[in-house]
Design an enzyme around this catalytic site. Sequence first.
Site, PDB file in Angstrom:
ATOM      1  N   ASP A  49       0.828  -1.212   0.000  1.00  0.00           N
ATOM      2  CA  ASP A  49       0.000   0.000   0.000  1.00  0.00           C
ATOM      3  C   ASP A  49       0.863   1.264   0.000  1.00  0.00           C
ATOM      4  O   ASP A  49       1.989   1.255   0.494  1.00  0.00           O
ATOM      5  CB  ASP A  49      -0.868   0.052   1.270  1.00  0.00           C
ATOM      6  CG  ASP A  49      -2.119  -0.809   1.151  1.00  0.00           C
ATOM      7  OD1 ASP A  49      -2.192  -1.640   0.237  1.00  0.00           O
ATOM      8  OD2 ASP A  49      -3.013  -0.636   1.997  1.00  0.00           O
ATOM      9  N   HIS A 100      -5.697   2.561  -4.905  1.00  0.00           N
ATOM     10  CA  HIS A 100      -5.705   2.917  -3.476  1.00  0.00           C
ATOM     11  C   HIS A 100      -6.111   4.382  -3.317  1.00  0.00           C
ATOM     12  O   HIS A 100      -5.478   5.111  -2.556  1.00  0.00           O
ATOM     13  CB  HIS A 100      -4.331   2.641  -2.870  1.00  0.00           C
ATOM     14  CG  HIS A 100      -4.304   2.644  -1.363  1.00  0.00           C
ATOM     15  ND1 HIS A 100      -5.277   2.056  -0.592  1.00  0.00           N
ATOM     16  CD2 HIS A 100      -3.412   3.165  -0.483  1.00  0.00           C
ATOM     17  CE1 HIS A 100      -4.982   2.223   0.699  1.00  0.00           C
ATOM     18  NE2 HIS A 100      -3.865   2.900   0.795  1.00  0.00           N
ATOM     19  N   HIS A 104      -5.492   9.628  -1.187  1.00  0.00           N
ATOM     20  CA  HIS A 104      -5.412   9.021   0.142  1.00  0.00           C
ATOM     21  C   HIS A 104      -6.070   9.788   1.292  1.00  0.00           C
ATOM     22  O   HIS A 104      -5.567   9.777   2.421  1.00  0.00           O
ATOM     23  CB  HIS A 104      -3.942   8.749   0.499  1.00  0.00           C
ATOM     24  CG  HIS A 104      -3.761   7.548   1.392  1.00  0.00           C
ATOM     25  ND1 HIS A 104      -3.805   7.631   2.777  1.00  0.00           N
ATOM     26  CD2 HIS A 104      -3.530   6.246   1.109  1.00  0.00           C
ATOM     27  CE1 HIS A 104      -3.602   6.411   3.283  1.00  0.00           C
ATOM     28  NE2 HIS A 104      -3.430   5.555   2.294  1.00  0.00           N
ATOM     29  N   HIS A 192       3.766  -2.215   3.316  1.00  0.00           N
ATOM     30  CA  HIS A 192       3.739  -0.821   2.874  1.00  0.00           C
ATOM     31  C   HIS A 192       5.066  -0.442   2.212  1.00  0.00           C
ATOM     32  O   HIS A 192       6.118  -0.614   2.822  1.00  0.00           O
ATOM     33  CB  HIS A 192       3.475   0.119   4.054  1.00  0.00           C
ATOM     34  CG  HIS A 192       2.101  -0.038   4.628  1.00  0.00           C
ATOM     35  ND1 HIS A 192       1.761  -1.078   5.456  1.00  0.00           N
ATOM     36  CD2 HIS A 192       0.971   0.700   4.444  1.00  0.00           C
ATOM     37  CE1 HIS A 192       0.473  -0.972   5.788  1.00  0.00           C
ATOM     38  NE2 HIS A 192      -0.036   0.091   5.182  1.00  0.00           N
TER      39      HIS A 192
HETATM   40 ZN   LIG Z   1      -2.990   3.582   2.568  1.00  0.00          ZN
END
Ligand SMILES: [Zn+2]
Length: 241
Positions: A49, A100, A104, A192
Amino acid sequence: MRANRRARVALALAAVMLLTVAGGRLWLRAGASITHTEGSPSFVAITFDDGLNGDTTRAAADTLGRYGAPATFFVVARTVVEQPELARRLRRQGHLIANHSYDHPRAKKSDLRYTQAARAQATFYDAFGECPAFFRPPWGVQTPFVNAAVKRARMRTVLWDVEVADWDETDPARLAANVLAKVRPGSIILLHDGEDGHLGADRSTTVAALPAILEGLNARGLTPVRLDQLLGTPGYTSDCR
Ligand SMILES: [Zn+2]
């Protein structure tokens, strides 16, 4: 007569309650998200991510490539505008790009439209001529409106079942051991390579843990595959505008 009316009122109330419960179930099912898959005896999916994140994303992708392990990158679409060559490189290397959000933000319960999903899709379409089929909401926050927007943008929501707070970890060996302690066949592993889409975020511990994670999976007979292979559905769609 009065008893009859009471019975009818009770019946009507029961019907309303039943409909509410059933409706709620349907509403939840419409927004159902995937956390893992059953019946996948030897496959797992590694997902990242919060990129693209320059050299960190590049290092993660290259390490995976050395082990012949394709992964899925849940990309903050704005970073594709800023780092288009890196996005193309990931795809050339055989990794899957997923959605994603555009930049954000945390979804608000009051946001009835949630334009982030479609705005990100348009950005991916401009860059690749097709759109991701998988979406992961920032912080995993889902609302009925987020779920509806994701469906309109022709995506399925994918969360995870293995998460080890890799962003807080300083020891690559411990990070890898924590992942391997939780993983099982069909797992979706969350790691991540960035932080909220910010270029330059330090995710060096996660990248350093990858060889031990990949070797540990291999030792257990678990093969990392992209989400489209794990779930058996296409990873991209061109029906997204
Ligand atoms: Zn995120």
